[in-house]
Design an enzyme around this catalytic site. Structure first.
Site, PDB file in Angstrom:
ATOM      1  CG  ASP A  54       0.050  -2.970   1.615  1.00  0.00           C
ATOM      2  OD1 ASP A  54       1.081  -2.282   1.700  1.00  0.00           O
ATOM      3  OD2 ASP A  54      -0.973  -2.719   2.254  1.00  0.00           O
ATOM      4  CG  ASP A  98      -3.603   1.416   3.836  1.00  0.00           C
ATOM      5  OD1 ASP A  98      -3.384   0.549   2.976  1.00  0.00           O
ATOM      6  OD2 ASP A  98      -2.795   1.684   4.748  1.00  0.00           O
TER       7      ASP A  98
END
Length: 478
Positions: free
Chosen positions: A333, A393
């Protein structure tokens, strides 16, 4: 160069007048726009998109006098167009662009005499303006300050925490049923047929992360083709996930259990209707996915079902695998958000470009929870009219929450791991939103969610003196 975003407020000639706002890009070093409509001056709009206005001979004399003028982009600089428009009496210049809106830049020192407001606007918005408001339109420009906080984040927060908590709880229910089946030889075979879980090992975790990296890079370079593959996969996976979620609920209802037999197999009639409903929901979303007024609700429902089914189905065998998965995806990420701008030619983040649709592509990846922004601002019109949270997420920390819930079931520890990890996830989400509000730019949520959940789970295991067992999972031997 960061673009200055503003709003073009257009008003039709009807009674009462129909109004609509459109995105504009301007240069705050050249002009300053009022912050509210109270101080704004309206001008009649003259549509000259048939010309690029690189010569004063392109338009009849007197046509622009005291008007706002819109012309096409191209062939000469913004300031050259502005000087010509100003010399012909125009009071505002709008430059229509068919490509993606970008920052307005030019050598202003060569055009010190140019004083009229200049702004870029989408050509599609000019077309929409004529369709919605008619040919007689009055316009003005203003740039309201950005809101400190958008309350759509609260809705995103509630959806995310609910999904993670419910997914973890569902995984724990499945684990309890497995333990009962193991204890009862008669139920073992039946349970094995129903078992749909997939267990991640450290090797498959690493392979999974590598596939994620390769897929993201392929999307960046071949987005306009692969986006339709992702949409198709999402429709199929979300329909199956919605079916699994609703079938689990319907299975608890002791009514309407009539069955039909076909090809030596029996199936409940209500499950057939449920399957038709789930397929129809996915098809409706696919057809109307670009309808911003309500399609986001259907996408969020399908997305929540997808995340729930993923969290329940994919089992992490131990805390070691959780650490490897969450740690690698945290690096993934951060790398694709913060490091790739130093590698790409246009200085853009690969993750952000793919999420927004590279090169202004109108098709968006359906891998996010979307909630319309509740605070009106230029950013709502120009960038993203929605607050977004990626499925990753929710799913990635959700896998750890699910492992904590299963560990609670295995050790009969009164849900202490599950509750602690869920609270840590909620704290991580709040921390993400705080940083987002302070920095005014998109954040990799895993940067805050992973440390919060991993550290909390570790502290609980250490405090309860169960770290070895928690680390090795069900393979732990006393």
């Amino acid at each position: 160069v960061a673009a200055d975003e503003g709003i073009l407020h257009a008003s039709g000639s009807g009674v009462p007048p129909v109004t609509k706002d459109y995105c504009i890009i301007y240069n705050s070093n050249w002009i300053s726009l009022p912050k509210t409509l109270d101080n704004a001056t309206f001008r009649t709009l003259e549509n000259l998109t048939s010309t690029v206005l690189c010569s004063s001979s392109e338009v009849p004399s007197g046509l622009m006098k005291d008007k706002a003028v819109v012309v096409m982009r191209g062939n000469c600089t913004f300031l050259e167009k502005a000087r010509i428009a100003q010399s012909l009496g125009a009071k505002m210049l709008l430059i229509a662009s068919k490509s993606r809106l970008s920052a307005i830049s030019d050598n202003k020192t060569d055009f010190e005499d140019v004083t009229l407001p200049i702004a870029l606007i989408r050509y599609s918005d000019i077309v929409d303006m004529q369709l919605v408001l008619g040919n007689e339109v009055n316009v003005t420009l203003y740039s309201p300050p950005l809101p400190e906080f958008d309350y759509s984040m609260v809705v995103i927060f509630l959806i995310a925490v609910f999904t993670v908590a419910l997914g973890g709880y569902w995984s724990g229910v499945a684990e309890l049923e497995n333990l009962k089946a193991i204890a009862s030889p008669g139920e073992r075979e039946t349970r094995r047929k129903k078992e749909e879980n997939v267990t991640f090992t450290p090797v498959t975790v690493i392979l999974f992360v590598v596939i994620c990296c390769v897929m993201l890079v392929l999307l960046y370079f071949f987005y306009k083709w692969l986006v339709y593959v992702i949409i198709s996969v999402f429709c199929l996976a979300s329909a199956m996930s919605l079916y699994n979620c609703l079938a689990a609920l319907i299975g608890e209802i002791p009514y309407g259990q009539c069955r039909i037999t076909c090809c030596n197999k029996t199936i409940e009639v209500r499950l057939i209707f449920l399957a038709i409903f789930c397929i129809a929901a996915a098809v409706v979303w696919a057809v109307f996915r670009n309808e911003d007024r309500w399609a986001w609700i259907l996408q969020d429902i399908l997305g929540v079902a997808f995340c729930l089914n993923f969290i329940k189905t994919l089992k992490m065998p131990n805390f070691k695998s959780c650490v490897i998965l969450l740690g690698l995806l945290l690096l993934y990420d951060v790398f694709f958000v913060f490091i790739t701008p130093f590698i790409t030619k246009n200085g853009a983040s690969i993750m952000v470009e793919v999420a927004a649709g590279p090169f202004g592509n109108s098709e968006k990846l359906p891998v996010v929870i979307r909630v319309p922004r509740l605070e009106h601002s230029a950013s709502t019109l120009c960038d993203l009219p929605f607050s977004l949270l990626g499925f990753g997420d929710i799913i990635v920390p959700g896998l750890l929450v699910a492992y904590c819930r299963r560990f609670d079931v295995q050790t009969r520890s009164s849900s202490v791991y599950y509750i602690s990890c869920t609270i840590a996830y909620a704290v991580g989400m709040v921390l993400t939103f705080v940083v987002l509000a302070l920095m005014k730019m998109g954040q990799p949520a895993l940067l805050y969610l992973v440390p919060c959940t991993l550290i909390t789970s570790s502290l609980v295991a250490w405090r309860r003196k169960e770290m070895k067992k928690f680390w090795k999972g069900s393979s732990y031997q006393v």
